[in-house]
Every structure is written in structure tokens, then in C-alpha cells.
Design a protein around this motif. Structure first.
Motif, PDB file in Angstrom:
ATOM      1  N   THR A 281       1.025  -1.150  -0.154  1.00  0.00           N
ATOM      2  CA  THR A 281      -0.358  -0.193   0.128  1.00  0.00           C
ATOM      3  C   THR A 281       1.065   1.627   0.378  1.00  0.00           C
ATOM      4  OG1 THR A 281      -1.306  -1.306   0.946  1.00  0.00           O
ATOM      5  CG2 THR A 281      -1.623   1.097   1.564  1.00  0.00           C
ATOM      6  N   ASN A 282       0.445   2.033  -0.827  1.00  0.00           N
ATOM      7  CA  ASN A 282       1.289   3.480  -0.883  1.00  0.00           C
ATOM      8  C   ASN A 282       0.670   4.868   0.051  1.00  0.00           C
ATOM      9  OD1 ASN A 282       2.263   5.827  -1.781  1.00  0.00           O
ATOM     10  ND2 ASN A 282       2.447   6.043  -3.477  1.00  0.00           N
ATOM     11  N   PRO A 283       2.273   4.447   1.069  1.00  0.00           N
ATOM     12  CA  PRO A 283       1.653   5.624   2.681  1.00  0.00           C
ATOM     13  C   PRO A 283       1.671   7.013   2.195  1.00  0.00           C
ATOM     14  CG  PRO A 283       4.024   4.582   2.187  1.00  0.00           C
ATOM     15  CD  PRO A 283       3.382   4.110   0.757  1.00  0.00           C
ATOM     16  N   THR A 284       1.433   7.723   1.206  1.00  0.00           N
ATOM     17  CA  THR A 284       1.121   8.769   0.884  1.00  0.00           C
ATOM     18  C   THR A 284       0.471   8.959   0.934  1.00  0.00           C
ATOM     19  OG1 THR A 284       3.358   8.380  -0.604  1.00  0.00           O
ATOM     20  CG2 THR A 284       2.047  10.032  -0.431  1.00  0.00           C
ATOM     21  N   LYS A 285      -0.862  10.020   1.520  1.00  0.00           N
ATOM     22  CA  LYS A 285      -1.335  10.312   1.638  1.00  0.00           C
ATOM     23  C   LYS A 285      -1.570  12.050   0.326  1.00  0.00           C
ATOM     24  CE  LYS A 285      -2.841   9.649   6.253  1.00  0.00           C
ATOM     25  NZ  LYS A 285      -1.254   9.307   6.800  1.00  0.00           N
ATOM     26  N   THR A 286      -2.426  11.190   0.029  1.00  0.00           N
ATOM     27  CA  THR A 286      -2.743  12.311  -1.770  1.00  0.00           C
ATOM     28  C   THR A 286      -4.467  12.374  -1.279  1.00  0.00           C
ATOM     29  OG1 THR A 286      -3.015  10.597  -3.242  1.00  0.00           O
ATOM     30  CG2 THR A 286      -1.441  11.166  -2.781  1.00  0.00           C
ATOM     31  N   ILE A 287      -4.631  13.941  -2.201  1.00  0.00           N
ATOM     32  CA  ILE A 287      -6.241  14.479  -2.560  1.00  0.00           C
ATOM     33  C   ILE A 287      -5.469  14.461  -4.276  1.00  0.00           C
ATOM     34  CG2 ILE A 287      -7.963  15.880  -3.093  1.00  0.00           C
ATOM     35  CD1 ILE A 287      -7.187  16.192   0.670  1.00  0.00           C
ATOM     36  N   GLN A 288      -6.021  13.781  -5.027  1.00  0.00           N
ATOM     37  CA  GLN A 288      -5.673  14.539  -6.227  1.00  0.00           C
ATOM     38  C   GLN A 288      -7.298  15.139  -6.955  1.00  0.00           C
ATOM     39  OE1 GLN A 288      -3.251  11.882  -8.301  1.00  0.00           O
ATOM     40  NE2 GLN A 288      -2.467  11.027  -6.855  1.00  0.00           N
ATOM     41  N   TYR A 289      -7.073  15.953  -7.847  1.00  0.00           N
ATOM     42  CA  TYR A 289      -8.450  16.473  -8.286  1.00  0.00           C
ATOM     43  C   TYR A 289      -7.857  16.702  -9.536  1.00  0.00           C
ATOM     44  CZ  TYR A 289     -11.829  20.537  -9.100  1.00  0.00           C
ATOM     45  OH  TYR A 289     -13.511  20.702  -9.608  1.00  0.00           O
ATOM     46  N   GLU A 290      -8.864  16.260 -10.363  1.00  0.00           N
ATOM     47  CA  GLU A 290      -8.956  16.400 -11.788  1.00  0.00           C
ATOM     48  C   GLU A 290      -7.840  15.915 -12.211  1.00  0.00           C
ATOM     49  OE1 GLU A 290     -10.443  20.105 -13.317  1.00  0.00           O
ATOM     50  OE2 GLU A 290     -12.557  19.496 -12.749  1.00  0.00           O
ATOM     51  N   SER A 291      -7.298  14.859 -11.631  1.00  0.00           N
ATOM     52  CA  SER A 291      -5.695  14.225 -11.918  1.00  0.00           C
ATOM     53  C   SER A 291      -5.673  12.514 -11.955  1.00  0.00           C
ATOM     54  CB  SER A 291      -4.336  14.328 -11.009  1.00  0.00           C
ATOM     55  OG  SER A 291      -5.096  15.841 -10.706  1.00  0.00           O
ATOM     56  N   ASN A 292      -4.806  11.732 -12.953  1.00  0.00           N
ATOM     57  CA  ASN A 292      -5.157  10.563 -12.920  1.00  0.00           C
ATOM     58  C   ASN A 292      -3.818  10.295 -13.585  1.00  0.00           C
ATOM     59  OD1 ASN A 292      -5.460  10.694 -15.904  1.00  0.00           O
ATOM     60  ND2 ASN A 292      -6.939  11.254 -15.652  1.00  0.00           N
ATOM     61  N   ASN A 293      -3.519   8.922 -12.539  1.00  0.00           N
ATOM     62  CA  ASN A 293      -2.618   7.357 -13.304  1.00  0.00           C
ATOM     63  C   ASN A 293      -1.482   8.534 -12.848  1.00  0.00           C
ATOM     64  OD1 ASN A 293      -0.996   6.119 -14.291  1.00  0.00           O
ATOM     65  ND2 ASN A 293      -1.026   6.451 -16.134  1.00  0.00           N
ATOM     66  N   ASN A 294      -1.044   9.256 -11.466  1.00  0.00           N
ATOM     67  CA  ASN A 294      -0.363   9.996 -10.939  1.00  0.00           C
ATOM     68  C   ASN A 294       0.359   8.782  -9.813  1.00  0.00           C
ATOM     69  OD1 ASN A 294       0.203  12.566 -12.611  1.00  0.00           O
ATOM     70  ND2 ASN A 294      -1.654  12.013 -11.418  1.00  0.00           N
ATOM     71  N   PHE A 295       2.385   8.816  -9.773  1.00  0.00           N
ATOM     72  CA  PHE A 295       2.579   8.347  -9.044  1.00  0.00           C
ATOM     73  C   PHE A 295       3.327   8.624  -8.014  1.00  0.00           C
ATOM     74  CE2 PHE A 295       6.340   5.193  -6.970  1.00  0.00           C
ATOM     75  CZ  PHE A 295       5.833   4.377  -6.418  1.00  0.00           C
ATOM     76  N   ILE A 296       3.109   9.220  -6.667  1.00  0.00           N
ATOM     77  CA  ILE A 296       3.609   9.689  -5.584  1.00  0.00           C
ATOM     78  C   ILE A 296       3.488   8.979  -4.319  1.00  0.00           C
ATOM     79  CG2 ILE A 296       3.047  11.844  -4.483  1.00  0.00           C
ATOM     80  CD1 ILE A 296       0.564  12.457  -6.418  1.00  0.00           C
ATOM     81  N   LEU A 297       5.371   9.985  -4.319  1.00  0.00           N
ATOM     82  CA  LEU A 297       6.024   8.608  -2.719  1.00  0.00           C
ATOM     83  C   LEU A 297       6.240  10.005  -2.074  1.00  0.00           C
ATOM     84  CD1 LEU A 297       8.036   5.353  -3.134  1.00  0.00           C
ATOM     85  CD2 LEU A 297       5.679   6.111  -1.548  1.00  0.00           C
ATOM     86  N   SER A 298       5.786  10.377  -1.065  1.00  0.00           N
ATOM     87  CA  SER A 298       6.344  11.613  -0.216  1.00  0.00           C
ATOM     88  C   SER A 298       5.586  11.760   1.207  1.00  0.00           C
ATOM     89  CB  SER A 298       5.331  12.937  -0.560  1.00  0.00           C
ATOM     90  OG  SER A 298       5.631  14.278   0.055  1.00  0.00           O
ATOM     91  N   GLU A 299       6.354  12.170   2.173  1.00  0.00           N
ATOM     92  CA  GLU A 299       6.013  11.958   3.507  1.00  0.00           C
ATOM     93  C   GLU A 299       5.405  13.454   4.238  1.00  0.00           C
ATOM     94  OE1 GLU A 299       9.959  12.035   6.002  1.00  0.00           O
ATOM     95  OE2 GLU A 299      10.369  10.678   4.949  1.00  0.00           O
ATOM     96  N   LYS A 300       4.659  13.886   3.170  1.00  0.00           N
ATOM     97  CA  LYS A 300       3.504  14.528   3.445  1.00  0.00           C
ATOM     98  C   LYS A 300       2.337  14.250   2.691  1.00  0.00           C
ATOM     99  CE  LYS A 300       7.149  18.809   2.688  1.00  0.00           C
ATOM    100  NZ  LYS A 300       7.862  17.926   2.251  1.00  0.00           N
ATOM    101  N   MET A 301       1.115  15.280   2.976  1.00  0.00           N
ATOM    102  CA  MET A 301       0.431  15.015   2.164  1.00  0.00           C
ATOM    103  C   MET A 301       0.412  15.712   0.949  1.00  0.00           C
ATOM    104  SD  MET A 301      -2.422  16.300   1.507  1.00  0.00           S
ATOM    105  CE  MET A 301      -3.020  18.196   1.624  1.00  0.00           C
ATOM    106  N   VAL A 302      -0.127  15.563  -0.440  1.00  0.00           N
ATOM    107  CA  VAL A 302       0.010  15.751  -1.795  1.00  0.00           C
ATOM    108  C   VAL A 302      -0.728  15.872  -2.375  1.00  0.00           C
ATOM    109  CG1 VAL A 302       1.690  15.483  -3.349  1.00  0.00           C
ATOM    110  CG2 VAL A 302       2.385  14.904  -1.873  1.00  0.00           C
ATOM    111  N   ALA A 303      -1.588  16.672  -2.512  1.00  0.00           N
ATOM    112  CA  ALA A 303      -2.509  17.414  -3.097  1.00  0.00           C
ATOM    113  C   ALA A 303      -2.426  17.873  -4.800  1.00  0.00           C
ATOM    114  CB  ALA A 303      -3.272  18.632  -2.510  1.00  0.00           C
ATOM    115  N   THR A 304      -3.442  17.612  -5.959  1.00  0.00           N
ATOM    116  CA  THR A 304      -2.566  17.917  -7.359  1.00  0.00           C
ATOM    117  C   THR A 304      -4.154  18.426  -7.504  1.00  0.00           C
ATOM    118  OG1 THR A 304      -3.058  15.706  -8.349  1.00  0.00           O
ATOM    119  CG2 THR A 304      -1.077  16.038  -7.359  1.00  0.00           C
TER     120      THR A 304
END
Length: 460
Positions: A281-304
Motif C-alpha cells: 500500500t502506498n503510504p502517501t496521503k493524497t488528494i488528487q483533483y481532476e488528476s489521474n495516473n500519477n505515482f506519488i511518494l512523499s512523507e507529506k500530504m500531497v494535493a494535485t
């Protein structure tokens, strides 16, 4: 039988997660175990089938990491071959073969591959051992699941190898996939030591003679074969495929179907998080708005917002952005990064040392604040500095301090001052980690401002 694990690479294609001081094989990317530890664990089953030992070929700078990680999972490494600089797979395997009995079966494995269906893997290894006993040089081809352009290929039919192919373009990779007789080149091998050496001497005598001479002139320690820097510089850098496998008439391919990934790029890494029924399971917390097929690894929450087909790798000190399908090119930007920001290719924010770790919490021109963790029964070198003073504060555990002719203890919430130029040492004689805060003050705070007077780990 000897299980030879090749563990000297820097993993530059996974920067900024992988760096020179802590390459990808030692990172716990998927949770509790590193790729190196997973390699040890999945091959433990072979000890029940045949008398086996582990031998690791690696850079001498990784010796303490190898020992720590093996000890952590209660695995024993019987011997080490230590290089001062990496020289590709052919010299590494040749050294291991020379360090073996002629009839020893060598199972040669990279340390940074991910294999999940272990029973299928063991079944194919047993098949490879049987063929190695018949004096074949056995390689493992992996049945392709996609037209991958990041892998080399082997053309094989019923184990008979027709040719090796370099990384193809997309159209060629699609043709390979549809043909049914092309396999990904896994970089795993199995053979008798004497068969390998005989074939190498026949097809690439200059490599055989070079490594044989170096082996003969290298002193043998109890569990180590340690090459000097001068010796390492004379070794040619050449892969086992170029040196031998593409030339020999004794090559046999075990055509394998086990789930395999060499984690050679962030595209390959991302596949492990999206496979059906994946246990990762990818541990990164993300909020992806009108976004798709992205791979994100971060220690922070990431919004796109409105981004597609990107790979985003965010660490404390570096950020990598690349298009999907382009992450193989990370290795091409490493020389550019090394030129302007050399420390970012060498060290993580957490730096591992034989005695423990340190991390930089805050840094400016004239001061640096570190968190230092010293393992039980470990100590730093007896040392001094010419350009900085240090303040030490104990967070937990008990510190044993040497300062010139004084020896004393510090406990939680106690502190001391280390003046510039004074000989000192920090040690942990307890049973739990010693956690310290170190505040450095001075005109120059580089890690090379250390004069080691005495060191348990024989560093300069």
C-alpha cells in the motif's frame, strides 16, 4: 552450494530515495524488510534442500549495513568479498568463483529484486541446480507481462538460448511479447565454479587472468576477501553477459513465470502498488483533483490539481518530478546533481554509520543541529575537530564520554561541552539506544573536519 549475492550497486535510477551511502537494496521501501533482507529470507528455503551458505560481494563501505540487516532478521552470512569501487558483475562473480571449491554450485543473485511467489521461484532454482550439475551455465529468463523497454531480453526455446538482446525500443519489445519465445533477462545465474572459470578463461582470458592475479595476491582474512583501492582500479568494468554469457555454447535458460521485478526505476516501483491483489500500500496521503495516473511518494500530504501521468518523489531535501515512462532517465541527471549538489547524491537526511545513525535537524552557516543515535555497545571514533565546538545533550539512554583525560557519564536531560581541538569520544555501553542532540558551532561544519585518532571500524 553457495548463494552469492551481488550487493554493490548505488541504485542511481531510484534517486532521491536511493543514494550512495544508502542504496536501494538497503532501503525498506515496502515496509519492514529491505530488498537485501528479502533476498536472504526467500533463499533460506534452499538451506533445507541442500547444504548452503551465503556469500556477499559488495562495496566495503556497506559492510556494517550488510551485517546489521542480516543480524536483524537472524540470517548468517558466511563470507564477504569487499571491493573499494564497483566494477560490474563479471569481476564480482569471478572473485566468488575463485573463492570457491571447483565443484561448488554457485547461485548468483542480485540483492535488489522483488520476487513474491517463492515456491515457484524455489522450483525453478532446483531446476537450475540440476542443469548446473550437468556443466551448463544457467540463466533465468522471466516470461514478460508487458513490452518493457527497461530490461534486456533472452531469446530462448525449451531452454536453448539463441541470443541475448539489449534493451529494445517499444515496437521491438511489443514484437518480443507477442512472439512467445523472448524472456526478460533477470541477471540471475547458476553454475559450477569450475565450469564458469573454464568458460571465462576460454572466451575472455584477459578478464580471467586479471582477476586471478588479483585474487592470488589478496590476503585472505577469516571471513573476508578485501580488495585494496589500488587493486580495484586495475579491474576492468564488464558485465557477465558481455564477458561470457553471450559467447558461451553451454548456456541454458530456465524459462520462469514467477512474479519478478528488478525495481530498476520508479515506473517499475509504481507497478508494485497497482497490481491486482497487491500486498503493498502506498503510504502517501493524497488528494488528487481532476488528476489521474500519477505515482506519488512523499512523507507529506500531497494535493494535485489537473495533473496526469506524473511520478512525484518527495524527500526531506530533494524533489523529483518526471513523466511516467521517463523515469529510467533519472540516472542521466545524477552527474548534473553531483556537480552542483554532491551531498544530495551521497547522503540521506538520515546517515548510517557503523555505530548508528545521525540526522540533520537544522543547519545554517555557523551552526548545525543533529540527532545522533548510538547502538548498544557501540562507540564513535576517538577524534578531534579543528573548526568547531560541540554541545551534547542526552535525550535518552546513558552516554559514556571521554574528553581528554576525563571519563564520565551523562544521563537523560544532562549535557556537556566539547571545545574545539580537544580529543573526545562518545560511547553507549548500555542495552538500549543512546539518543543525543548535538549542536555544532564554528566557521566550518563539514564532515571532513574529523581527525580520527582511534577507530573500532578502521576508518581513516
Amino acid at each position: 552450494m553457495k548463494i552469492v549475492i551481488l550487493c554493490g550497486g548505488n541504485g542511481t535510477r531510484l534517486w532521491p530515495i536511493s543514494r550512495e551511502d544508502m542504496p536501494k537494496q538497503f532501503n525498506k521501501i515496502f515496509g519492514t524488510s529491505s530488498l537485501f533482507q528479502e533476498t536472504l529470507l526467500r533463499n533460506q528455503k534452499l538451506f533445507e534442500i541442500s547444504e548452503a551458505i551465503f556469500e556477499v560481494v559488495s562495496n566495503q563501505n556497506y559492510l556494517f549495513l550488510l551485517k546489521d540487516q542480516a543480524q536483524e532478521i537472524q540470517q548468517n552470512i558466511s563470507s564477504f568479498i569487499l571491493e573499494s569501487c564497483p566494477k560490474n558483475t563479471a569481476p564480482a562473480i569471478t572473485l566468488s568463483a575463485l573463492n570457491s571449491k571447483p565443484d561448488d554450485i554457485l547461485l548468483v543473485l542480485p540483492s535488489d529484486h522483488l520476487i513474491k511467489n517463492h515456491q515457484e521461484y524455489i522450483t525453478d532454482v532446483i531446476k537450475a541446480i540440476d542443469m548446473a550439475k550437468k556443466d551448463f551455465l544457467v540463466t533465468f529468463g522471466i516470461k514478460p507481462l508487458s513490452p518493457h523497454t527497461g530490461y534486456g531480453y533472452i531469446q530462448s526455446s525449451n531452454g536453448i538460448v539463441k541470443k541475448f538482446i539489449e534493451k529494445p525500443d517499444l515496437k521491438t519489445a511489443k514484437d518480443f511479447l507477442h512472439s512467445g519465445n523472448y524472456y526478460w533477462n533477470s541477471g540471475m545465474f547458476c553454475f559450477k565454479a569450475k565450469t564458469f572459470l573454464s568458460e571465462l578463461q576460454h572466451y575472455t582470458p584477459e578478464v580471467f587472468n586479471n582477476i586471478s592475479e588479483i585474487f592470488k595476491n589478496t590476503p585472505k582474512e577469516k571471513d573476508y576477501l578485501r580488495l585494496s583501492e589500488q587493486q580495484s582500479k586495475t579491474i576492468p568494468s564488464i558485465s557477465i553477459d558481455y564477458a561470457l554469457m553471450e559467447k558461451s555454447k553451454k548456456v541454458f535458460c530456465v524459462e520462469s513465470t514467477f512474479d519478478w521485478n528488478d525495481i530498476g526505476s520508479f515506473d517499475s516501483l509504481s507497478e508494485e502498488f497497482i497490481k491486482p491483489n497487491s500486498c503493498y500500500t502506498n503510504p502517501t496521503k493524497t488528494i488528487q483533483y481532476e488528476s489521474n495516473n500519477n505515482f506519488i511518494l512523499s512523507e507529506k500530504m500531497v494535493a494535485t490539481i489537473g495533473i496526469h501521468d506524473l511520478i512525484v518523489i518527495d524527500t526531506i531535501d530533494s524533489l523529483l518530478l518526471t513523466k511516467r515512462g521517463e523515469s529510467q532517465k533519472v540516472k542521466d541527471i545524477i552527474p548534473l546533481i553531483k556537480k552542483d549538489f554532491p551531498q544530495l547524491t551521497q547522503q540521506h537526511n538520515i546517515t548510517h554509520r557503523p555505530w548508528g545513525t545521525y540526522s540533520i535537524l537544522l543547519e545554517s552557516k555557523n551552526y548545525k543541529i543533529k540527532k545522533i543515535v548510538v547502538k548498544p555497545n557501540a562507540r564513535l571514533s576517538l577524534q578531534k575537530h579543528f573548526h568547531r565546538n560541540e554541545h551534547w545533550i542526552v535525550v535518552s539512554g546513558t552516554a559514556h564520554i571521554t574528553l581528554e583525560n576525563q571519563n564520565f557519564e551523562l544521563h537523560t536531560n544532562e549535557s556537556t561541552y566539547i571545545p574545539m581541538g580537544k580529543i573526545h569520544r562518545l560511547a553507549n555501553e548500555g542495552k538500549i539506544d543512546l539518543v543525543m542532540i548535538e549542536i555544532q558551532m564554528g566557521e566550518y561544519l563539514g564532515e571532513d573536519d574529523i581527525v580520527r585518532i582511534e577507530d573500532d571500524f578502521k576508518r581513516c
